[in-house]
Motif scaffolding. Structure first.
Motif, PDB file in Angstrom:
ATOM      1  N   MET A  56       0.824  -1.215   0.000  1.00 22.51           N
ATOM      2  CA  MET A  56       0.000   0.000   0.000  1.00 22.51           C
ATOM      3  C   MET A  56       0.856   1.263   0.000  1.00 22.51           C
ATOM      4  O   MET A  56       0.596   2.200  -0.757  1.00 22.51           O
ATOM      5  N   THR A  57       1.862   1.301   0.839  1.00 19.57           N
ATOM      6  CA  THR A  57       2.666   2.519   0.952  1.00 19.57           C
ATOM      7  C   THR A  57       3.640   2.671  -0.212  1.00 19.57           C
ATOM      8  O   THR A  57       3.666   3.704  -0.875  1.00 19.57           O
ATOM      9  N   ALA A  58       4.416   1.642  -0.476  1.00 18.58           N
ATOM     10  CA  ALA A  58       5.419   1.742  -1.545  1.00 18.58           C
ATOM     11  C   ALA A  58       4.759   1.770  -2.925  1.00 18.58           C
ATOM     12  O   ALA A  58       5.124   2.598  -3.768  1.00 18.58           O
ATOM     13  N   GLY A  59       3.788   0.915  -3.144  1.00 21.70           N
ATOM     14  CA  GLY A  59       3.133   0.861  -4.447  1.00 21.70           C
ATOM     15  C   GLY A  59       2.399   2.148  -4.775  1.00 21.70           C
ATOM     16  O   GLY A  59       2.475   2.663  -5.892  1.00 21.70           O
ATOM     17  N   GLY A 119      -1.711   1.802   5.738  1.00 22.74           N
ATOM     18  CA  GLY A 119      -0.524   1.011   5.417  1.00 22.74           C
ATOM     19  C   GLY A 119       0.556   1.125   6.478  1.00 22.74           C
ATOM     20  O   GLY A 119       1.176   0.121   6.851  1.00 22.74           O
ATOM     21  N   MET A 120       0.772   2.323   6.988  1.00 20.05           N
ATOM     22  CA  MET A 120       1.793   2.513   8.025  1.00 20.05           C
ATOM     23  C   MET A 120       1.405   1.812   9.332  1.00 20.05           C
ATOM     24  O   MET A 120       2.251   1.217   9.999  1.00 20.05           O
ATOM     25  N   VAL A 170       2.296  -2.332  13.347  1.00 20.61           N
ATOM     26  CA  VAL A 170       1.741  -3.378  14.213  1.00 20.61           C
ATOM     27  C   VAL A 170       2.367  -4.730  13.895  1.00 20.61           C
ATOM     28  O   VAL A 170       2.848  -5.440  14.793  1.00 20.61           O
ATOM     29  N   SER A 171       2.380  -5.084  12.631  1.00 20.81           N
ATOM     30  CA  SER A 171       2.931  -6.389  12.257  1.00 20.81           C
ATOM     31  C   SER A 171       4.443  -6.435  12.451  1.00 20.81           C
ATOM     32  O   SER A 171       4.996  -7.471  12.826  1.00 20.81           O
ATOM     33  N   GLY A 172       5.115  -5.322  12.225  1.00 20.88           N
ATOM     34  CA  GLY A 172       6.564  -5.285  12.430  1.00 20.88           C
ATOM     35  C   GLY A 172       6.947  -5.457  13.889  1.00 20.88           C
ATOM     36  O   GLY A 172       7.871  -6.208  14.219  1.00 20.88           O
TER      37      GLY A 172
END
Length: 94
Positions: free
Chosen positions: A22-25, A64-65, A70-72
């Motif tokens: 989401m963020t990079a794309g 996205g962030m 959270v997952s990181g």
């Protein structure tokens, strides 16, 4: 590892991938597709479009962030901290 824990780990891995996409794309699309396409428009029209896109994309970027953070943090706490402890105890026992 229990099946529920494995499912949660896979879910959070996919959350991390989704947040990165989401963020990079979205950023890459904006830089390489949208901005060049807007160059031929009048300044007023271009600024109106940019403002509308910025409002919408800021929501996507925030989601996205949050997914990435959270997952990181989960991946670091559950997977990496135990690995650090294992490496440290292995070095001390050598």
């Amino acid at each position: 590892m229990p099946e529920e824990v494995q499912f949660f780990a896979v879910l959070l891995r996919w959350m991390h991938i989704t947040g990165a996409v989401m963020t990079a794309g979205g950023t890459l699309f904006g830089v390489f597709v949208m901005l060049p396409a807007l160059r031929g428009l009048e300044n007023e029209v271009r600024s109106d479009i940019m403002e509308s896109v910025r409002k919408r994309f800021s929501v996507v970027l925030m989601v996205g962030m949050v997914l990435l953070l959270v997952s990181g943090f989960y991946n670091y706490i559950i997977h990496e901290i135990p690995n650090h402890r294992d490496r440290k105890s292995t070095r001390l026992n050598s």
